[in-house]
Design an enzyme around this catalytic site. Sequence first.
Site, PDB file in Angstrom:
ATOM      1  N   TYR A  40       0.820  -1.224   0.000  1.00 10.65           N
ATOM      2  CA  TYR A  40       0.000   0.000   0.000  1.00 10.65           C
ATOM      3  C   TYR A  40       0.846   1.264   0.000  1.00 10.65           C
ATOM      4  O   TYR A  40       0.436   2.290   0.540  1.00 10.65           O
ATOM      5  CB  TYR A  40      -0.991   0.001   1.162  1.00 10.65           C
ATOM      6  CG  TYR A  40      -0.494  -0.486   2.512  1.00 10.65           C
ATOM      7  CD1 TYR A  40       0.550   0.157   3.157  1.00 10.65           C
ATOM      8  CD2 TYR A  40      -1.091  -1.577   3.137  1.00 10.65           C
ATOM      9  CE1 TYR A  40       0.998  -0.279   4.389  1.00 10.65           C
ATOM     10  CE2 TYR A  40      -0.649  -2.030   4.377  1.00 10.65           C
ATOM     11  CZ  TYR A  40       0.393  -1.370   4.991  1.00 10.65           C
ATOM     12  OH  TYR A  40       0.844  -1.803   6.214  1.00 10.65           O
TER      13      TYR A  40
ATOM     14  N   ARG B 263     -12.375  -1.813   7.249  1.00 12.65           N
ATOM     15  CA  ARG B 263     -12.110  -0.491   7.822  1.00 12.65           C
ATOM     16  C   ARG B 263     -11.790   0.498   6.715  1.00 12.65           C
ATOM     17  O   ARG B 263     -12.266   1.628   6.704  1.00 12.65           O
ATOM     18  CB  ARG B 263     -10.859  -0.556   8.719  1.00 12.65           C
ATOM     19  CG  ARG B 263     -11.064  -0.973  10.136  1.00 12.65           C
ATOM     20  CD  ARG B 263      -9.805  -0.695  10.975  1.00 12.65           C
ATOM     21  NE  ARG B 263      -8.705  -1.628  10.722  1.00 12.65           N
ATOM     22  CZ  ARG B 263      -7.488  -1.265  10.337  1.00 12.65           C
ATOM     23  NH1 ARG B 263      -7.182  -0.001  10.138  1.00 12.65           N
ATOM     24  NH2 ARG B 263      -6.544  -2.188  10.156  1.00 12.65           N
TER      25      ARG B 263
ATOM     26  N   ASP C 242       3.909 -11.658   7.575  1.00 10.13           N
ATOM     27  CA  ASP C 242       3.163 -10.435   7.880  1.00 10.13           C
ATOM     28  C   ASP C 242       4.078  -9.262   8.255  1.00 10.13           C
ATOM     29  O   ASP C 242       4.698  -8.671   7.389  1.00 10.13           O
ATOM     30  CB  ASP C 242       2.118 -10.749   8.963  1.00 10.13           C
ATOM     31  CG  ASP C 242       1.063  -9.663   9.118  1.00 10.13           C
ATOM     32  OD1 ASP C 242       1.138  -8.644   8.408  1.00 10.13           O
ATOM     33  OD2 ASP C 242       0.150  -9.825   9.953  1.00 10.13           O
TER      34      ASP C 242
ATOM     35  N   HIS D 174      -5.774 -13.415   8.686  1.00  8.95           N
ATOM     36  CA  HIS D 174      -6.037 -13.448  10.131  1.00  8.95           C
ATOM     37  C   HIS D 174      -7.280 -14.274  10.504  1.00  8.95           C
ATOM     38  O   HIS D 174      -7.142 -15.362  11.019  1.00  8.95           O
ATOM     39  CB  HIS D 174      -6.099 -12.049  10.772  1.00  8.95           C
ATOM     40  CG  HIS D 174      -4.864 -11.240  10.563  1.00  8.95           C
ATOM     41  ND1 HIS D 174      -3.617 -11.690  10.933  1.00  8.95           N
ATOM     42  CD2 HIS D 174      -4.681 -10.013   9.980  1.00  8.95           C
ATOM     43  CE1 HIS D 174      -2.715 -10.773  10.609  1.00  8.95           C
ATOM     44  NE2 HIS D 174      -3.324  -9.756  10.025  1.00  8.95           N
TER      45      HIS D 174
HETATM   46 ZN    ZN Z   1      -1.221  -7.681   7.070  1.00  2.58          ZN
END
Ligand code: ZN
Length: 336
Positions: free
Chosen positions: A74, A139, A251, A200
């Site tokens: 991102y 979100r 991660d 997750h």
């Molecule tokens: Zn992540």
Amino acid sequence: MAGTLSLPGFVNAHSHTFQRALRGRAAGRDFWAWREGMLAEAEKQTSELVRTDYEATYREMRAAGYTAVGEFHYLGVPEAHAAAEAAAAAGIELTLLHVAYARGGIARFRQESVAAYLAEVETLREGGLRVGVAPHSVRACPADWLEAVAAYARAESLPLHVHADEQPREIDECLAEHGCRPVELLARTGCLGELTMVVHATHADGAELDLLASTGATVCACPTTEADLGDGFLPAERIRARAIPLCIGSDSNVRIDPFEELRELEGIARRQTGRRGVFAPEELYRFGGEQGARALGVESWPGIEVDLGHRSLSGVAEGHVRAALLAGCGADVVVS
Ligand SMILES: [Zn+2]
């Protein structure tokens, strides 16, 4: 024992590689406090930094036995190209999961519209990158963005990766905004399917897990990061009972060790069930390899060699080596 054992390479299905820089830093209190430090680190990134630091971290992954990685990205389009160059230099297969980010975070994460986001994805594909789409989370993306990204992924047969149910607050906010839980919103907006990977699913309830099972979606567990961030425990036994495919990711890269991720996964399952061997070793190897590759759209990735003379395998009978690697070895058994 002398010599080496050949294994398929491990697949790291979920990485935010720049977060490697955060390990060991005091960023106390909770996930949300850690996130402030993470956003500051993200703000600093440039194409030049990504090109050099990602190559170094991809080399660490390669040395630890990961030979393919999904970069959940991102930081912007030029930085995506820099990540691809870094992966090529390090000799690791890359799928760039280009992130859609409508709101929150920092300015560089966000696109002004979902059309602008999809145009970025097209640019990356034209540039020759192996790409998947990645609405960051419920979100960061409203329902209309989720619908548009899902429709594009379906039409183009691309992987769709999304974070869901990592933290209780995200679920509370989703319930307040949409009247349903995150995975239910993903189902409602068409985001769930066989090319979907949900990262997750820590706090997924039974109905959400049923939706994942019925749509063929994969769950990516990132146990060392989930521990580091105080996220909670993967509902391992409930996932196993529904035969939901699992894979692993490093991660935040606080640790880079596929054996440790898989051992944690099985350890969580044992603590939850009071049983041993909840997942068979060969099942864990599939989580660490082919199921991650499928989630990344990677068809072939390099194999690795393990040092049978390594001290951590001393005294292990030949027939027990594969299980012993998972039970008691670290990534330093991999021959670099
Ligand atoms: Zn992540």
